[in-house]
Design a protein around this motif. Structure first.
Motif, PDB file in Angstrom:
ATOM      1  N   TRP A   1       0.876  -1.299  -0.163  1.00  0.00           N
ATOM      2  CA  TRP A   1       0.032  -0.049   0.004  1.00  0.00           C
ATOM      3  C   TRP A   1       0.796   1.232  -0.027  1.00  0.00           C
ATOM      4  CZ3 TRP A   1      -4.450  -1.501  -1.551  1.00  0.00           C
ATOM      5  CH2 TRP A   1      -4.739  -2.595  -1.119  1.00  0.00           C
ATOM      6  N   CYS A   2       2.051   1.254   0.813  1.00  0.00           N
ATOM      7  CA  CYS A   2       2.672   2.671   0.959  1.00  0.00           C
ATOM      8  C   CYS A   2       3.796   2.769   0.274  1.00  0.00           C
ATOM      9  CB  CYS A   2       3.119   2.663   2.513  1.00  0.00           C
ATOM     10  SG  CYS A   2       1.497   2.627   3.699  1.00  0.00           S
ATOM     11  N   GLY A   3       4.263   1.646  -0.556  1.00  0.00           N
ATOM     12  CA  GLY A   3       5.517   1.651  -1.170  1.00  0.00           C
ATOM     13  C   GLY A   3       6.777   1.142  -0.315  1.00  0.00           C
ATOM     14  N   GLU A   4       8.080   1.705  -0.977  1.00  0.00           N
ATOM     15  CA  GLU A   4       9.220   0.956  -0.392  1.00  0.00           C
ATOM     16  C   GLU A   4       9.521   1.946   1.193  1.00  0.00           C
ATOM     17  OE1 GLU A   4      12.406   1.079  -2.932  1.00  0.00           O
ATOM     18  OE2 GLU A   4      11.945  -0.860  -3.475  1.00  0.00           O
ATOM     19  N   ARG A   5       9.678   1.241   2.121  1.00  0.00           N
ATOM     20  CA  ARG A   5       9.825   1.971   3.461  1.00  0.00           C
ATOM     21  C   ARG A   5      11.100   0.918   4.078  1.00  0.00           C
ATOM     22  NH1 ARG A   5       5.775   5.091   5.101  1.00  0.00           N
ATOM     23  NH2 ARG A   5       4.684   5.728   3.452  1.00  0.00           N
ATOM     24  N   GLU A   6      11.674   1.884   5.102  1.00  0.00           N
ATOM     25  CA  GLU A   6      12.643   1.131   5.862  1.00  0.00           C
ATOM     26  C   GLU A   6      12.248   0.078   6.871  1.00  0.00           C
ATOM     27  OE1 GLU A   6      15.868   3.241   7.778  1.00  0.00           O
ATOM     28  OE2 GLU A   6      16.299   4.567   5.664  1.00  0.00           O
TER      29      GLU A   6
ATOM     30  N   GLU B   1      10.056   0.481  10.235  1.00  0.00           N
ATOM     31  CA  GLU B   1       8.477   0.569  10.208  1.00  0.00           C
ATOM     32  C   GLU B   1       7.612  -0.677  10.282  1.00  0.00           C
ATOM     33  OE1 GLU B   1       7.049   3.244   7.129  1.00  0.00           O
ATOM     34  OE2 GLU B   1       8.655   4.760   7.502  1.00  0.00           O
TER      35      GLU B   1
END
Ligand SMILES: [Zn+2]
Lengths: 80, 174
Positions: free
Chosen positions: A8-13, A16
């Motif tokens: 849903w949010c795309g690439e994250r570290e 999270e």
């Protein structure tokens, strides 16, 4: 630090997210008929492959959704 | 009204936009309830992740595939009832978070791992993420740039402290 792609949010570290272990571990179809050993297998035993591993992750600091993904346990590369 | 006190009231050097009305909406995005809600709001519930729809005095932030945050001005007391639907969860969460306005991308980049460059993040985008290890809803309202940080009340002074500290370090390094 892994860069994980939330559907849903795309690439994250990685910070999270929280890890949810092996994916597709089905709840026993007929729980009353299980022996203690079978329960132990269901509750405690998980695959530990060298290579592609289907896992659950939750984007806890973002959209809080659970999703399945495949990670290579050798290279940490996410394949899906 | 005079009994209200925002978490950052009197905090020096921080622009707080206190008491915004915030309503959390969870509803099936393709159903009739969602259609009625967006009709009453005068704008569609955004279906593109991390995006915001401008509906006049209110804004609709997409938080998840079936979850939105509707943000209205202070005193928009009719908003929860306006959105109420039998097959939707509509919760007034105005007291959950306060809002800090930030006008520097450089400052946020000290504590945010998202790519905030205009090619990746711009006005009308929002993201639930961490800034200085604190969960926030980051929302860019203008390309000047102007950002809003929606932060939980009990974390607001911590984040304000961190922002003040980071402001000092950005100005000293130019
Ligand atoms: Zn997410």
């Amino acid at each position: 630090m892994l860069l994980i792609s939330c559907p849903w949010c795309g690439e994250r570290e990685e910070t999270e997210f929280h890890y949810g272990g092996q994916a597709f571990v089905a709840y026993p179809a007929d729980p009353e008929s299980l022996s203690d050993e079978e329960w132990a297998q269901y509750v405690f035993f998980r695959d530990n492959p060298k290579g592609a591993f289907a896992e659950r992750w939750v984007h806890s600091a973002g959209c809080r959704r659970w999703f399945n993904t495949v990670r290579d346990t050798v290279t940490n590369e996410f394949q899906s | 009204m005079s009994l209200r006190r925002s978490p950052l009231a009197g905090y020096p050097g921080i622009t707080e936009i206190p008491f915004l009305t915030m309503v959390n909406v969870r509803v099936r995005p393709t159903g009739d309830a969602a259609a009625r809600i967006s009709e009453r709001l005068g704008g569609p519930l955004p279906v593109v992740p991390n995006s915001v729809v401008d509906a006049g005095s209110r804004h609709i932030l997409m938080l998840g595939p079936d979850e939105w945050l509707v943000v209205g001005p202070d005193g928009d007391t009719g908003l929860p009832d306006l959105l109420r639907e039998p097959s939707a969860s509509v919760v007034d969460v105005s007291a959950n978070r306060t809002t800090i306005e930030v006008r520097s991308r450089d400052l946020l980049e000290h504590g945010c791992t998202l790519d905030l460059h205009p090619r990746a993040f711009h006005a009308g985008r929002c993201a639930q993420t961490m800034i200085a290890r604190t969960q926030v809803i980051l929302w860019q309202t203008s390309d000047e740039p102007v950002y809003r940080l929606l932060v939980r009340g009990s974390f607001a002074t911590y984040l304000a402290d961190w922002l003040s500290d980071a402001t000092g370090s950005t100005s000293s390094t130019g």
